[in-house]
Write a protein that holds these residues in place. Sequence first.
Motif, PDB file in Angstrom:
ATOM      1  N   LEU A 281       0.828  -1.205   0.000  1.00  0.00           N
ATOM      2  CA  LEU A 281       0.000   0.000   0.000  1.00  0.00           C
ATOM      3  C   LEU A 281       0.865   1.259   0.000  1.00  0.00           C
ATOM      4  O   LEU A 281       0.545   2.257  -0.667  1.00  0.00           O
ATOM      5  CB  LEU A 281      -0.939   0.005   1.214  1.00  0.00           C
ATOM      6  CG  LEU A 281      -1.957  -1.140   1.291  1.00  0.00           C
ATOM      7  CD1 LEU A 281      -2.822  -1.002   2.540  1.00  0.00           C
ATOM      8  CD2 LEU A 281      -2.840  -1.174   0.058  1.00  0.00           C
ATOM      9  N   LEU A 282       1.972   1.212   0.754  1.00  0.00           N
ATOM     10  CA  LEU A 282       2.903   2.350   0.747  1.00  0.00           C
ATOM     11  C   LEU A 282       3.503   2.564  -0.642  1.00  0.00           C
ATOM     12  O   LEU A 282       3.626   3.705  -1.110  1.00  0.00           O
ATOM     13  CB  LEU A 282       4.038   2.099   1.743  1.00  0.00           C
ATOM     14  CG  LEU A 282       3.820   2.594   3.174  1.00  0.00           C
ATOM     15  CD1 LEU A 282       4.951   2.099   4.064  1.00  0.00           C
ATOM     16  CD2 LEU A 282       3.755   4.110   3.222  1.00  0.00           C
ATOM     17  N   ASN A 283       3.853   1.470  -1.326  1.00  0.00           N
ATOM     18  CA  ASN A 283       4.422   1.585  -2.671  1.00  0.00           C
ATOM     19  C   ASN A 283       3.417   2.179  -3.649  1.00  0.00           C
ATOM     20  O   ASN A 283       3.778   2.990  -4.505  1.00  0.00           O
ATOM     21  CB  ASN A 283       4.881   0.212  -3.171  1.00  0.00           C
ATOM     22  CG  ASN A 283       6.115  -0.279  -2.453  1.00  0.00           C
ATOM     23  OD1 ASN A 283       6.892   0.515  -1.926  1.00  0.00           O
ATOM     24  ND2 ASN A 283       6.300  -1.585  -2.397  1.00  0.00           N
ATOM     25  N   VAL A 284       2.147   1.768  -3.524  1.00  0.00           N
ATOM     26  CA  VAL A 284       1.101   2.320  -4.403  1.00  0.00           C
ATOM     27  C   VAL A 284       0.954   3.818  -4.162  1.00  0.00           C
ATOM     28  O   VAL A 284       0.865   4.620  -5.109  1.00  0.00           O
ATOM     29  CB  VAL A 284      -0.242   1.587  -4.164  1.00  0.00           C
ATOM     30  CG1 VAL A 284      -1.382   2.303  -4.871  1.00  0.00           C
ATOM     31  CG2 VAL A 284      -0.155   0.148  -4.638  1.00  0.00           C
ATOM     32  N   ALA A 285       0.926   4.215  -2.881  1.00  0.00           N
ATOM     33  CA  ALA A 285       0.792   5.638  -2.545  1.00  0.00           C
ATOM     34  C   ALA A 285       1.996   6.436  -3.037  1.00  0.00           C
ATOM     35  O   ALA A 285       1.847   7.535  -3.588  1.00  0.00           O
ATOM     36  CB  ALA A 285       0.621   5.800  -1.037  1.00  0.00           C
ATOM     37  N   GLN A 286       3.197   5.886  -2.861  1.00  0.00           N
ATOM     38  CA  GLN A 286       4.409   6.588  -3.300  1.00  0.00           C
ATOM     39  C   GLN A 286       4.433   6.755  -4.814  1.00  0.00           C
ATOM     40  O   GLN A 286       4.816   7.817  -5.328  1.00  0.00           O
ATOM     41  CB  GLN A 286       5.653   5.832  -2.830  1.00  0.00           C
ATOM     42  CG  GLN A 286       5.925   5.978  -1.341  1.00  0.00           C
ATOM     43  CD  GLN A 286       7.013   5.045  -0.855  1.00  0.00           C
ATOM     44  OE1 GLN A 286       7.415   4.131  -1.558  1.00  0.00           O
ATOM     45  NE2 GLN A 286       7.476   5.261   0.358  1.00  0.00           N
ATOM     46  N   THR A 287       4.030   5.709  -5.543  1.00  0.00           N
ATOM     47  CA  THR A 287       4.011   5.793  -7.010  1.00  0.00           C
ATOM     48  C   THR A 287       3.085   6.904  -7.471  1.00  0.00           C
ATOM     49  O   THR A 287       3.401   7.648  -8.406  1.00  0.00           O
ATOM     50  CB  THR A 287       3.574   4.446  -7.617  1.00  0.00           C
ATOM     51  OG1 THR A 287       4.413   3.413  -7.117  1.00  0.00           O
ATOM     52  CG2 THR A 287       3.650   4.473  -9.126  1.00  0.00           C
ATOM     53  N   SER A 288       1.938   7.026  -6.813  1.00  0.00           N
ATOM     54  CA  SER A 288       0.980   8.080  -7.195  1.00  0.00           C
ATOM     55  C   SER A 288       1.487   9.463  -6.786  1.00  0.00           C
ATOM     56  O   SER A 288       1.450  10.407  -7.580  1.00  0.00           O
ATOM     57  CB  SER A 288      -0.378   7.805  -6.535  1.00  0.00           C
ATOM     58  OG  SER A 288      -1.273   8.872  -6.745  1.00  0.00           O
ATOM     59  N   LEU A 289       1.982   9.586  -5.556  1.00  0.00           N
ATOM     60  CA  LEU A 289       2.354  10.906  -5.028  1.00  0.00           C
ATOM     61  C   LEU A 289       3.634  11.453  -5.660  1.00  0.00           C
ATOM     62  O   LEU A 289       3.794  12.659  -5.801  1.00  0.00           O
ATOM     63  CB  LEU A 289       2.518  10.825  -3.508  1.00  0.00           C
ATOM     64  CG  LEU A 289       1.223  10.615  -2.714  1.00  0.00           C
ATOM     65  CD1 LEU A 289       1.537  10.258  -1.270  1.00  0.00           C
ATOM     66  CD2 LEU A 289       0.353  11.862  -2.764  1.00  0.00           C
ATOM     67  N   ARG A 290       4.560  10.568  -6.040  1.00  0.00           N
ATOM     68  CA  ARG A 290       5.822  11.050  -6.616  1.00  0.00           C
ATOM     69  C   ARG A 290       5.623  11.693  -7.982  1.00  0.00           C
ATOM     70  O   ARG A 290       6.503  12.410  -8.452  1.00  0.00           O
ATOM     71  CB  ARG A 290       6.824   9.901  -6.728  1.00  0.00           C
ATOM     72  CG  ARG A 290       7.479   9.545  -5.413  1.00  0.00           C
ATOM     73  CD  ARG A 290       8.459   8.403  -5.579  1.00  0.00           C
ATOM     74  NE  ARG A 290       9.110   8.075  -4.316  1.00  0.00           N
ATOM     75  CZ  ARG A 290      10.022   7.121  -4.183  1.00  0.00           C
ATOM     76  NH1 ARG A 290      10.379   6.394  -5.225  1.00  0.00           N
ATOM     77  NH2 ARG A 290      10.570   6.883  -3.014  1.00  0.00           N
ATOM     78  N   THR A 291       4.501  11.421  -8.632  1.00  0.00           N
ATOM     79  CA  THR A 291       4.227  12.082  -9.911  1.00  0.00           C
ATOM     80  C   THR A 291       3.701  13.501  -9.711  1.00  0.00           C
ATOM     81  O   THR A 291       3.515  14.226 -10.689  1.00  0.00           O
ATOM     82  CB  THR A 291       3.195  11.280 -10.726  1.00  0.00           C
ATOM     83  OG1 THR A 291       1.964  11.231 -10.009  1.00  0.00           O
ATOM     84  CG2 THR A 291       3.676   9.878 -10.995  1.00  0.00           C
ATOM     85  N   LYS A 292       3.440  13.879  -8.454  1.00  0.00           N
ATOM     86  CA  LYS A 292       2.843  15.198  -8.190  1.00  0.00           C
ATOM     87  C   LYS A 292       3.649  16.042  -7.210  1.00  0.00           C
ATOM     88  O   LYS A 292       3.464  17.255  -7.144  1.00  0.00           O
ATOM     89  CB  LYS A 292       1.419  15.023  -7.655  1.00  0.00           C
ATOM     90  CG  LYS A 292       0.511  14.344  -8.681  1.00  0.00           C
ATOM     91  CD  LYS A 292      -0.769  13.840  -8.071  1.00  0.00           C
ATOM     92  CE  LYS A 292      -1.636  13.173  -9.137  1.00  0.00           C
ATOM     93  NZ  LYS A 292      -1.038  11.933  -9.678  1.00  0.00           N
ATOM     94  N   LEU A 293       4.529  15.401  -6.410  1.00  0.00           N
ATOM     95  CA  LEU A 293       5.309  16.122  -5.398  1.00  0.00           C
ATOM     96  C   LEU A 293       6.770  15.684  -5.448  1.00  0.00           C
ATOM     97  O   LEU A 293       7.106  14.689  -6.102  1.00  0.00           O
ATOM     98  CB  LEU A 293       4.745  15.826  -3.997  1.00  0.00           C
ATOM     99  CG  LEU A 293       3.283  16.194  -3.721  1.00  0.00           C
ATOM    100  CD1 LEU A 293       2.842  15.589  -2.396  1.00  0.00           C
ATOM    101  CD2 LEU A 293       3.095  17.696  -3.712  1.00  0.00           C
ATOM    102  N   GLN A 294       7.631  16.417  -4.724  1.00  0.00           N
ATOM    103  CA  GLN A 294       9.030  16.000  -4.609  1.00  0.00           C
ATOM    104  C   GLN A 294       9.108  14.664  -3.885  1.00  0.00           C
ATOM    105  O   GLN A 294       8.272  14.352  -3.035  1.00  0.00           O
ATOM    106  CB  GLN A 294       9.842  17.043  -3.822  1.00  0.00           C
ATOM    107  CG  GLN A 294       9.766  18.444  -4.377  1.00  0.00           C
ATOM    108  CD  GLN A 294       8.654  19.266  -3.754  1.00  0.00           C
ATOM    109  OE1 GLN A 294       7.682  18.707  -3.238  1.00  0.00           O
ATOM    110  NE2 GLN A 294       8.779  20.571  -3.809  1.00  0.00           N
TER     111      GLN A 294
END
Length: 576
Positions: free
Chosen positions: A177-190
């Motif tokens: 779940l952390l990996n899914v969240a990181q994949t999504s968030l890294r496309t929008k934030l540092q």
Amino acid sequence: DGALSALPSPPRGVFRGFQRRSAMATPAQLVNPDAEIVSKSQCLMVNVAAANGLQQVLKTNLGPKGTLKMLVGGAGQIKITKDGNVLLHEMQIQHPTAMMIARAATAQDDMTGDGTTSNVLFTGELLKQAERHINEGLHPRVVVDGFEAAKDLTLEYLEQFKSVVPPETRLENRELLLNVAQTSLRTKLQDELADQIAWAVVDALLCIVPRPEANDDTPVGPADLHMVEIQHMLHRSSTDTSFIPGLVLDHGARHPDMPNTLRNCHIFTCNVSFEYEKTEHSSGFYYSSAEERERLVESERRFTDDKVRAVIEFKRRVCEEGETFVVINQKGIDPLALDMFAKEGVIALRRAKRRNMERLTLACGGMQVNSVDDLTKDVLGFAETVRQETLGEDKFTFVEGCRNPRSCSILIKGPNEHTVAQIKDAVRDGLRAVKNAVEDGAVVAGAGAFEVGAFRHLQARKAAVSGKARLGLEAFAQALLVIPKTLAENSGLDVQDSVIKVEEEQERTGEAVGLDLLTGECMSPEAEGVWDNYRVKRQMLHLSTVLATQLLLVDEVMKAGKSMGKPQGQPEDMEE
């Protein structure tokens, strides 16, 4: 006859010119001379140019290495973002074809929470690939048949390609779940900020997912994301954003003598008016002397004071040594009632939002009451700490230390408005991404692995389609590669070299292999934890293909609405 001969004869050449125009006019122009027409070959060029223009605008935003766009409003408001959904909502798009593509992409975001930029890129690339074949004489209908066949084959491949997560381990597998969240968030934030917020997003979703029992990790229904309060404070830096297993309310007590911090608090949530109310209908009190007026005012006051005293008596009855009492009311509390609560050492908040009242009962327990009659201890919730913070003219109330909370808050901090807005948009997308992973029970390897794999699958299954429609299938396969090509381009890598490397590695190993955007080499998305949502990929393939096929089959664009030719100033929706 005399009257007819008295009419002036028309100028020479008028009828001849009318006949020439009538012969050249399209059928729509014969019906409506004011119609504006774009037909046949020009129509395809216009649609492809519009899709290509929108694609070029969003192309540089794709992926974790994408660039940012600065949007400036008419009044000087600034918004810095790389979220495709925000861009398409904020931009003023005039072209009808571009507007259709933007609406389809934002509809995908509304349904799945992500995939807006990918949708625009894929739709534009489908049209661009189709134009090449149509210019060589292929009929659009044949291309469309090839697209439909290719879409079905790609969706079949997606079912084989996805990684299934068993129901009993969906919530236990916190790393996934952390990996899914990181994949999504890294496309929008540092990256650093995205990794920190990913923890908050996963904690928030695990807090609100309904379970059959407190210690059972099998989800039994969809999570209600409205039960996550996203609160912001213009304060400190963005790295201070945090998850709070309780609630943060954006208002505080309205009495100076109320305590700022209470511990071991009983939380009393109610929807009761503790103030003088006007009647629903016009009415008035009439009196003939000052004594009568005093009695009227006293009786009105007594009605409100009795309700306040009932709550205070209830507080004295349930609070033991070391316990405190907090009143959170959806309706108003007047100054005299606030003073009575303050003398009892009670924090009383008034005019709480309806949604926050729902969240409070889920976070703290208890239930909301609509009357102060027959109060029992069962209606009370519990929180270890209730404290107030003042930031300039704004007050915030923190309700923390709840037992088994089913509602929570994510507190976003940032030095200015546009930073907070950017994080808030990213948090919403991150929550949707984790929610999708839990509800789908499946994830898809990212970093361009699926698109290259689907391209190879279509090339291998080309024999399944016969005739000229095979050209449509090849165009669809080439269009899929726009995602890995754009990821490589935005990372400053060689586009052709990167895609060929991934393709050769997949052929050699037979596994899901993606592109490492830091080194330009191949990597395993599973080992690196790069996971995309299954439903986002599925929705993108459906929506983009349907929209592209519809635009390819358009052979005439007519602007000939009812409003054309009406007198100036007459409303468009007026009917005769």
